[in-house]
Write a protein that holds these residues in place. Sequence first.
Motif, mmCIF file in Angstrom:
data_model
loop_
_atom_site.group_PDB
_atom_site.id
_atom_site.type_symbol
_atom_site.label_atom_id
_atom_site.label_comp_id
_atom_site.label_asym_id
_atom_site.label_seq_id
_atom_site.Cartn_x
_atom_site.Cartn_y
_atom_site.Cartn_z
ATOM 1 N N LYS A 1 0.834 -1.202 0.000
ATOM 2 C CA LYS A 1 0.000 0.000 0.000
ATOM 3 C C LYS A 1 0.866 1.247 0.000
ATOM 4 O O LYS A 1 1.872 1.318 0.699
ATOM 5 N N TYR A 2 0.448 2.227 -0.810
ATOM 6 C CA TYR A 2 0.947 3.599 -0.715
ATOM 7 C C TYR A 2 -0.234 4.442 -0.277
ATOM 8 O O TYR A 2 -1.232 4.533 -0.993
ATOM 9 N N GLY A 3 -0.154 5.034 0.894
ATOM 10 C CA GLY A 3 -1.196 5.938 1.370
ATOM 11 C C GLY A 3 -0.655 7.354 1.349
ATOM 12 O O GLY A 3 0.365 7.641 1.976
ATOM 13 N N TYR A 4 -1.308 8.238 0.603
ATOM 14 C CA TYR A 4 -0.811 9.606 0.448
ATOM 15 C C TYR A 4 -1.200 10.529 1.592
ATOM 16 O O TYR A 4 -0.541 11.531 1.823
ATOM 17 N N GLY A 5 -2.272 10.210 2.311
ATOM 18 C CA GLY A 5 -2.794 11.154 3.290
ATOM 19 C C GLY A 5 -3.505 12.288 2.571
ATOM 20 O O GLY A 5 -3.414 12.424 1.358
ATOM 21 N N GLN A 6 -4.237 13.079 3.307
ATOM 22 C CA GLN A 6 -4.998 14.185 2.718
ATOM 23 C C GLN A 6 -4.410 15.518 3.157
ATOM 24 O O GLN A 6 -4.093 15.699 4.328
ATOM 25 N N GLY B 1 -0.360 16.091 3.509
ATOM 26 C CA GLY B 1 -0.855 14.953 4.277
ATOM 27 C C GLY B 1 0.242 14.022 4.746
ATOM 28 O O GLY B 1 1.357 14.013 4.228
ATOM 29 N N GLU B 2 -0.107 13.240 5.743
ATOM 30 C CA GLU B 2 0.780 12.189 6.221
ATOM 31 C C GLU B 2 0.118 10.858 5.924
ATOM 32 O O GLU B 2 -0.994 10.598 6.356
ATOM 33 N N GLY B 3 0.779 10.054 5.127
ATOM 34 C CA GLY B 3 0.240 8.765 4.725
ATOM 35 C C GLY B 3 1.095 7.630 5.247
ATOM 36 O O GLY B 3 1.696 7.722 6.325
ATOM 37 N N SER B 4 1.186 6.562 4.470
ATOM 38 C CA SER B 4 1.960 5.405 4.918
ATOM 39 C C SER B 4 2.380 4.547 3.738
ATOM 40 O O SER B 4 1.825 4.642 2.646
ATOM 41 N N ILE B 5 3.376 3.740 3.982
ATOM 42 C CA ILE B 5 3.810 2.696 3.054
ATOM 43 C C ILE B 5 3.810 1.404 3.841
ATOM 44 O O ILE B 5 4.382 1.339 4.940
ATOM 45 N N GLU B 6 3.178 0.375 3.290
ATOM 46 C CA GLU B 6 3.110 -0.914 3.981
ATOM 47 C C GLU B 6 3.787 -1.991 3.146
ATOM 48 O O GLU B 6 3.606 -2.048 1.933
ATOM 49 N N ILE B 7 4.557 -2.827 3.844
ATOM 50 C CA ILE B 7 5.188 -3.978 3.195
ATOM 51 C C ILE B 7 5.031 -5.206 4.080
ATOM 52 O O ILE B 7 4.933 -5.098 5.298
ATOM 53 N N THR B 8 4.985 -6.353 3.435
ATOM 54 C CA THR B 8 5.184 -7.625 4.120
ATOM 55 C C THR B 8 6.657 -7.920 3.912
ATOM 56 O O THR B 8 7.096 -8.155 2.784
ATOM 57 N N ALA C 1 8.801 13.681 0.051
ATOM 58 C CA ALA C 1 8.440 13.139 1.360
ATOM 59 C C ALA C 1 9.635 12.442 1.991
ATOM 60 O O ALA C 1 10.593 12.078 1.311
ATOM 61 N N TYR C 2 9.537 12.274 3.297
ATOM 62 C CA TYR C 2 10.453 11.387 4.001
ATOM 63 C C TYR C 2 9.611 10.334 4.699
ATOM 64 O O TYR C 2 8.404 10.506 4.868
ATOM 65 N N ILE C 3 10.250 9.231 5.057
ATOM 66 C CA ILE C 3 9.541 8.212 5.827
ATOM 67 C C ILE C 3 10.234 8.059 7.172
ATOM 68 O O ILE C 3 11.446 8.212 7.290
ATOM 69 N N ASN C 4 9.426 7.811 8.178
ATOM 70 C CA ASN C 4 9.949 7.649 9.531
ATOM 71 C C ASN C 4 10.363 6.208 9.781
ATOM 72 O O ASN C 4 9.694 5.283 9.325
ATOM 73 N N THR D 1 4.750 -0.839 8.656
ATOM 74 C CA THR D 1 3.980 0.300 8.169
ATOM 75 C C THR D 1 4.792 1.551 8.484
ATOM 76 O O THR D 1 4.964 1.910 9.646
ATOM 77 N N PHE D 2 5.338 2.168 7.443
ATOM 78 C CA PHE D 2 6.151 3.374 7.589
ATOM 79 C C PHE D 2 5.265 4.597 7.457
ATOM 80 O O PHE D 2 4.436 4.668 6.543
ATOM 81 N N ALA D 3 5.445 5.575 8.333
ATOM 82 C CA ALA D 3 4.753 6.860 8.176
ATOM 83 C C ALA D 3 5.428 7.616 7.041
ATOM 84 O O ALA D 3 6.650 7.801 7.030
ATOM 85 N N LEU D 4 4.635 8.033 6.053
ATOM 86 C CA LEU D 4 5.104 8.775 4.903
ATOM 87 C C LEU D 4 4.695 10.232 5.119
ATOM 88 O O LEU D 4 3.507 10.549 5.112
ATOM 89 N N VAL D 5 5.675 11.099 5.362
ATOM 90 C CA VAL D 5 5.394 12.498 5.679
ATOM 91 C C VAL D 5 5.730 13.347 4.455
ATOM 92 O O VAL D 5 6.904 13.553 4.131
ATOM 93 N N ARG D 6 4.673 13.818 3.782
ATOM 94 C CA ARG D 6 4.894 14.613 2.579
ATOM 95 C C ARG D 6 5.270 16.046 2.926
ATOM 96 O O ARG D 6 4.760 16.620 3.872
#
Length: 159
Positions: free
Chosen positions: A27-32, A58-65, A120-123, A139-144
């Motif tokens: 998943k790529y979540g962009y946030g609003q 927005g602050e979204g997320s990136i998810e990986i298995t 963006a950066y990811i935490n 699940t990484f926080a994606l901070v745009r």
Amino acid sequence: MAVVKTQGTQGFVVWDDEILRFKCVKKYGYGQDSFSKIDVTCLDADSKTYERGMRDPGEGSIEITYDDENDSHDKLIEIAESGKTLTWYIGSGHSKDAPTIDPVVGVKLPTTRAWNEFKAYINPTAPNDVEVDSVESYTFALVRNSGITRHKRTIVVGP
């Protein structure tokens, strides 16, 4: 009616002067985005009046298995630890064509697919909960730090 399916979406960044593709992202979540309100109400007004202020991306997320045989998952962890703001390129599933680096113009996006581009950066993060009947995931926080620029693909119309 035409729709844009998400299957086949791929994400890229420039890392160490190379185009890096993240493989097997869930998943790529962009946030609003939101915008501040600047109050421009006159004292004799009956209701408040506002001008739109600055964008708060927005602050979204990136998810990986997590797959320890997938080098791009380890690069994602490395990028998170670095704290660097990067330009992200998320390409639609219309094709598998990847961005390229041109020494004169920089990153060139193929017109065979649509693109969402943003900074963006990811935490850094710990793995998600470990539980029965599951696999290791993150699940990484994606901070745009920017809005999202949409690049529409070139649609070829038949003869």
